[in-house]
Design a protein around this motif. Structure first.
Motif, PDB file in Angstrom:
ATOM      1  N   GLU A  81     -10.347  -6.673  -0.883  1.00  0.00           N
ATOM      2  CA  GLU A  81      -9.692  -5.823  -1.876  1.00  0.00           C
ATOM      3  C   GLU A  81     -10.025  -4.337  -1.708  1.00  0.00           C
ATOM      4  OE1 GLU A  81     -13.430  -7.632  -3.767  1.00  0.00           O
ATOM      5  OE2 GLU A  81     -11.769  -8.285  -2.477  1.00  0.00           O
ATOM      6  N   VAL A  82     -10.849  -3.993  -0.750  1.00  0.00           N
ATOM      7  CA  VAL A  82     -11.199  -2.590  -0.494  1.00  0.00           C
ATOM      8  C   VAL A  82     -10.532  -2.158   0.808  1.00  0.00           C
ATOM      9  CG1 VAL A  82     -13.046  -0.909  -0.140  1.00  0.00           C
ATOM     10  CG2 VAL A  82     -13.416  -2.853  -1.666  1.00  0.00           C
ATOM     11  N   PRO A  83      -9.364  -1.514   0.737  1.00  0.00           N
ATOM     12  CA  PRO A  83      -8.667  -1.097   1.957  1.00  0.00           C
ATOM     13  C   PRO A  83      -9.361   0.093   2.628  1.00  0.00           C
ATOM     14  CG  PRO A  83      -7.500  -0.303   0.029  1.00  0.00           C
ATOM     15  CD  PRO A  83      -8.621  -1.167  -0.483  1.00  0.00           C
ATOM     16  N   PHE A  84      -9.086   0.220   3.918  1.00  0.00           N
ATOM     17  CA  PHE A  84      -9.683   1.328   4.659  1.00  0.00           C
ATOM     18  C   PHE A  84      -9.296   2.676   4.077  1.00  0.00           C
ATOM     19  CE2 PHE A  84     -10.095  -1.088   8.961  1.00  0.00           C
ATOM     20  CZ  PHE A  84     -11.126  -1.838   8.416  1.00  0.00           C
ATOM     21  N   VAL A  85      -8.052   2.809   3.640  1.00  0.00           N
ATOM     22  CA  VAL A  85      -7.578   4.092   3.153  1.00  0.00           C
ATOM     23  C   VAL A  85      -8.377   4.565   1.949  1.00  0.00           C
ATOM     24  CG1 VAL A  85      -5.800   3.097   1.639  1.00  0.00           C
ATOM     25  CG2 VAL A  85      -5.509   5.415   2.567  1.00  0.00           C
ATOM     26  N   LEU A  86      -8.849   3.628   1.118  1.00  0.00           N
ATOM     27  CA  LEU A  86      -9.656   4.002  -0.048  1.00  0.00           C
ATOM     28  C   LEU A  86     -10.995   4.597   0.402  1.00  0.00           C
ATOM     29  CD1 LEU A  86      -9.968   3.987  -3.133  1.00  0.00           C
ATOM     30  CD2 LEU A  86     -10.979   1.689  -2.938  1.00  0.00           C
TER      31      LEU A  86
END
Length: 487
Positions: free
Chosen positions: A112-117
């Motif tokens: 649930e933690v995308p790279f973009v974040l």
């Protein structure tokens, strides 16, 4: 921003799986580098945070993971952030083992933690840190500009910079010699340099020693480097108070003065920023034939800039192979010789003479006396007076005429050999071997000339008072001849 900051942020839910080697969590993050290459080294730079899903690394062989991590450590990167969900449900055991073996921090990103974040967060923090560094740099430059505008010395400006970075800061020339320094190396022995803006002829650098590992120098010291460069140029330049047209005229007048009341020394002193009624100090810096002119000039610069931080007024005059410094303290004389020795501790081949003068009337003779002492390597205190100085202080034209009449018989033939012999005789206290060696004559020739001198002068040179009289007469005539040549 550091790896530990990223792990501590509860909003990202980044999990630390391998802490890595000692101090690795304090390594800064320069940028985020998402990549799925087996060998991403061509696309990375130092302290990059590597982001990967492991799509190209869906393997079980530990050796492949080990080679992958080894390549990352070669860069070296700050850490590896591995995203779960796309290709791997959990961290590969081989990757965990390889990171442990090589000491590379390994972060786990849940699905649930995308790279973009992560990338947006890191970029925002880095941008805020860079802004803060720039703000500190321009505030420091503003402070130093105000100090320089208020007439503070270069040493005081460097002291402000040293306080800001908690390190030892020094200005060094192209040969590595320190001109002036401030602060202490609290943070260790690490040293770096920044080039100061200056002309092509004078390449100065700002040396920072004992800098903390967490301090980025360029944003903080970049703006103030321009201020230091300008003040250094002003301090050492021909238009600064240290080397103004008025100061040059004053010092030239001091060197040619022989007690002539027509020389307006008091007015020249006032125009140069001195107090004519105060006490004076002088430092003469010279070199021998073995000292390169660039070396002599660099060390003289260092001394005069350093002395500016101690003395209220410092002026100088440069000649070929000699720099003359003229000083007045803010609050009475104190330890000039010891202070000067510090500036020449690493330059024992330079000849430095320190002299003191109680009044403006005494100053020209003091400078001439100090000038005669230059030549012996090391730092020396000039004597209060010498015979030549006493002779030069006798301005009576009648006395000059009397001395010339006394010595006139020795130059009647126009050759001057007898006068030269008398000078050598008095200089070497009658030592025949030394006189003959200096004049390249035989002992019999010397005996003949000495008899001739006594006959012409009608004096007995065995008499001590007669020898003293002849010595004074030679000195008075010599000083009068110098005055005539200077005029």
């Amino acid at each position: 921003m550091r790896i530990s900051d990223l792990v501590a942020d509860i909003g990202l839910d980044v999990r630390l799986r391998v802490a890595g080697g000692e101090g690795r969590l304090n390594r800064p993050i320069a940028w985020c580098a998402p990549t799925e290459h087996m060998d991403p080294r061509p696309f990375l730079s130092v302290n990059a945070l590597v982001l990967t899903n492991g799509m190209g690394l869906n393997v079980r062989d530990f050796r492949i993971w080990d080679a992958y991590v080894e390549r990352l450590m070669d860069v070296p990167v700050s850490a590896l952030a591995f995203g779960l969900g796309a290709a791997h449900r959990e961290l590969p055991a081989g990757l965990l083992q390889a990171c442990e073996a090589h000491g590379l921090p390994l972060l786990e990103l849940p699905p649930e933690v995308p790279f973009v974040l992560v990338m947006q967060h890191v970029e925002q923090v880095i941008a805020a840190e860079r802004f803060e560094e720039l703000r500190q740099g321009w505030e420091l430059a503003d402070d130093c500009t105000r100090l320089a505008a208020d007439g503070r010395s270069l040493a005081e400006v460097l002291g402000r910079v040293a306080d800001a970075v908690n390190a030892r800061v020094a200005v060094i020339d192209q040969d590595g010699f320190e001109l002036v320094a401030a602060g202490s190396a609290h943070g260790g022995t690490a040293r770096t340099t920044l080039r100061l803006p200056s002309g092509a002829a004078d390449q100065f650098r700002l040396s920072i020693e004992g800098i903390g590992a967490d301090l980025v120098l360029q944003p903080i010291l970049g703006p103030v480097a321009a201020v230091i460069g300008m003040q250094l140029s002003y301090t050492l330049g021909s238009r600064s108070p240290l080397h103004s047209r008025e100061a040059a005229r004053f010092m030239e007048a001091l060197y040619v003065d022989r007690g002539d009341p027509d020389v307006p020394l008091r007015r020249f002193a006032l125009e140069s920023g001195f107090d004519p009624g105060a006490e004076w100090s002088a430092v003469l810096i010279g070199g021998t034939a073995d000292v390169a002119p660039a070396r002599l000039r660099a060390v003289a610069w260092r001394a005069r800039v350093g002395l500016q931080g101690v003395y209220g007024t410092v002026r100088f005059m440069e000649e070929a192979g000699l720099t003359s410094l003229l000083l007045q303290r803010r609050e009475g004389p104190a330890g000039l010789l010891a202070t000067v020795r510090e500036f020449f501790r690493d330059a024992p081949e330079i000849s430095v003479v320190v002299a003191e003068s109680g009044s403006l009337g005494e100053l020209p003779l003091t400078l001439q006396l100090a000038r005669r002492q230059v030549g012996t390597p090391g730092v020396h205190q000039a004597p209060p007076a010498d015979l030549a100085g006493i002779v030069q202080g006798l301005p009576s034209q009648g006395l000059v005429a009397m001395c010339r009449r006394l010595l006139a018989p020795l130059t009647a033939d126009g050759a001057g050999a007898l006068l030269e012999t008398l000078e050598a005789y008095l200089r070497h206290s009658g030592s025949a071997p030394k006189i003959c060696a200096e004049l390249f004559i035989h002992r019999n020739t010397l005996s003949y000339r000495m008899r001739k001198i006594e006959e012409l002068l009608q004096l007995d040179l065995a008499d001590g008072e007669v020898r003293a009289t002849c010595t004074l007469a030679l000195g008075i005539v010599g000083a009068a001849n110098l005055t005539g040549a200077a005029g």
